[in-house]
Write a protein that holds these residues in place. Structure first.
Motif, short mmCIF file in Angstrom:
data_model
loop_
_atom_site.label_atom_id
_atom_site.label_comp_id
_atom_site.label_asym_id
_atom_site.label_seq_id
_atom_site.Cartn_x
_atom_site.Cartn_y
_atom_site.Cartn_z
N ALA A 90 0.85 -1.19 0.00
CA ALA A 90 0.00 0.00 0.00
C ALA A 90 0.89 1.25 0.00
O ALA A 90 0.87 2.02 0.96
N PRO A 91 1.67 1.45 -1.07
CA PRO A 91 2.55 2.61 -1.09
C PRO A 91 1.76 3.91 -1.18
O PRO A 91 0.78 3.98 -1.93
N PRO A 92 2.15 4.93 -0.43
CA PRO A 92 1.45 6.20 -0.48
C PRO A 92 1.83 6.99 -1.74
O PRO A 92 2.84 6.70 -2.37
N SER A 93 1.04 7.98 -2.07
CA SER A 93 1.43 8.89 -3.13
C SER A 93 2.50 9.81 -2.57
O SER A 93 2.66 9.94 -1.35
N PHE A 94 3.23 10.47 -3.45
CA PHE A 94 4.23 11.45 -3.00
C PHE A 94 3.55 12.55 -2.19
O PHE A 94 4.05 12.97 -1.16
N ALA A 95 2.40 13.01 -2.66
CA ALA A 95 1.68 14.08 -1.96
C ALA A 95 1.26 13.66 -0.56
O ALA A 95 1.39 14.42 0.40
N ALA A 96 0.77 12.42 -0.41
CA ALA A 96 0.34 11.93 0.91
C ALA A 96 1.54 11.79 1.84
O ALA A 96 1.45 12.12 3.03
N PHE A 131 4.29 13.51 1.95
CA PHE A 131 4.86 14.79 2.39
C PHE A 131 3.80 15.82 2.77
O PHE A 131 4.14 16.99 2.99
N ALA A 132 2.56 15.41 2.91
CA ALA A 132 1.46 16.36 3.19
C ALA A 132 1.69 17.16 4.47
O ALA A 132 1.33 18.34 4.53
N GLU A 133 2.26 16.56 5.48
CA GLU A 133 2.43 17.24 6.77
C GLU A 133 3.75 17.97 6.90
O GLU A 133 4.06 18.54 7.95
N SER A 134 4.55 17.98 5.84
CA SER A 134 5.87 18.61 5.89
C SER A 134 5.86 19.90 5.08
O SER A 134 5.78 19.87 3.86
N GLY A 135 5.96 21.02 5.76
CA GLY A 135 6.01 22.30 5.08
C GLY A 135 7.22 22.44 4.18
O GLY A 135 7.20 23.19 3.22
N ALA A 136 8.29 21.73 4.49
CA ALA A 136 9.53 21.85 3.71
C ALA A 136 9.50 21.05 2.41
O ALA A 136 10.17 21.41 1.45
N GLN A 137 8.75 19.93 2.37
CA GLN A 137 8.72 19.09 1.18
C GLN A 137 7.39 19.12 0.42
O GLN A 137 7.37 18.86 -0.78
N ALA A 138 6.29 19.43 1.07
CA ALA A 138 4.98 19.43 0.41
C ALA A 138 4.97 20.44 -0.73
O ALA A 138 5.37 21.59 -0.56
N GLY A 139 4.54 19.99 -1.88
CA GLY A 139 4.42 20.87 -3.03
C GLY A 139 5.72 21.23 -3.72
O GLY A 139 5.74 22.05 -4.63
N GLY A 163 5.00 14.45 -12.32
CA GLY A 163 4.00 15.40 -12.80
C GLY A 163 2.81 15.59 -11.90
O GLY A 163 2.31 16.70 -11.75
N SER A 164 2.33 14.55 -11.29
CA SER A 164 1.17 14.65 -10.41
C SER A 164 1.46 13.91 -9.11
O SER A 164 1.12 12.73 -8.97
N PRO A 165 2.10 14.59 -8.14
CA PRO A 165 2.45 13.91 -6.88
C PRO A 165 1.24 13.30 -6.16
O PRO A 165 1.38 12.32 -5.46
N TRP A 193 15.01 12.58 -6.11
CA TRP A 193 15.49 13.91 -5.73
C TRP A 193 14.27 14.73 -5.34
O TRP A 193 13.33 14.85 -6.12
N ILE A 194 14.27 15.32 -4.15
CA ILE A 194 13.18 16.19 -3.72
C ILE A 194 13.76 17.49 -3.16
O ILE A 194 14.72 17.47 -2.40
N TRP A 195 13.16 18.59 -3.59
CA TRP A 195 13.59 19.89 -3.08
C TRP A 195 13.06 20.08 -1.67
O TRP A 195 11.92 19.74 -1.36
N THR A 196 13.89 20.59 -0.79
CA THR A 196 13.50 20.89 0.59
C THR A 196 13.61 22.39 0.77
O THR A 196 14.70 22.96 0.69
N GLN A 197 12.46 23.03 0.96
CA GLN A 197 12.40 24.48 1.13
C GLN A 197 12.51 24.83 2.61
O GLN A 197 11.60 24.54 3.37
N GLY A 198 13.63 25.38 3.01
CA GLY A 198 13.84 25.69 4.42
C GLY A 198 14.18 24.45 5.23
O GLY A 198 14.47 23.40 4.69
N GLY A 199 14.11 24.60 6.55
CA GLY A 199 14.42 23.47 7.43
C GLY A 199 13.29 22.48 7.50
O GLY A 199 12.14 22.79 7.30
N SER A 200 13.65 21.23 7.80
CA SER A 200 12.66 20.17 7.89
C SER A 200 12.79 19.47 9.23
O SER A 200 13.86 19.16 9.68
#
Length: 106
Positions: A53-59, A61-69, A85-87, A99-106
């Motif tokens: 039951a692998p999660p989507s990328f969006a699910a 990182f949903a709770e992480s302000g640094a990685q979500a979106g 294209g569609s996390p 590779w995932i961009w991290t905006q600010g601290g996590s």
């Protein structure tokens, strides 16, 4: 002679093999560690996910302000990196690093 390499647990490694018939054997004990994210940078990492039951990328990182979106890139079968294209609709794959961009601290 078979080449050997010491690898550290819970790290992402990008390995280029000589051809489709090449076999890579990994031995050792599985380890789970927290990921150390580098702020304001792309991070090369994988995530421990349930193969049944692998999660989507969006699910994931949903709770992480640094990685979500943030932009996420995965390696295609043709050997090129492409933007996920569609996390929200793209499931993570066990054993895959990306590779995932991290905006600010996590």
């Amino acid at each position: 002679m078979v080449p050997t390499l010491a690898a550290r647990g819970h790290r992402a490694y990008l390995v280029r093999l000589a051809g489709a018939a090449t076999t890579l054997t990994v031995v050792g004990r599985p380890q789970v560690r927290s990921t150390r994210w580098i702020a304001d940078s792309f991070n090369f990492t994988g995530m421990p996910v349930d193969p049944n039951a692998p999660p989507s990328f969006a699910a994931m990182f949903a709770e992480s302000g640094a990685q979500a979106g943030q932009p996420i890139y995965r390696l295609g079968a043709d050997g090129t990196w492409s933007l996920v294209g569609s996390p929200a609709a793209t499931a993570m794959v066990p054993g895959e690093a990306f590779w995932i961009w991290t905006q600010g601290g996590s």
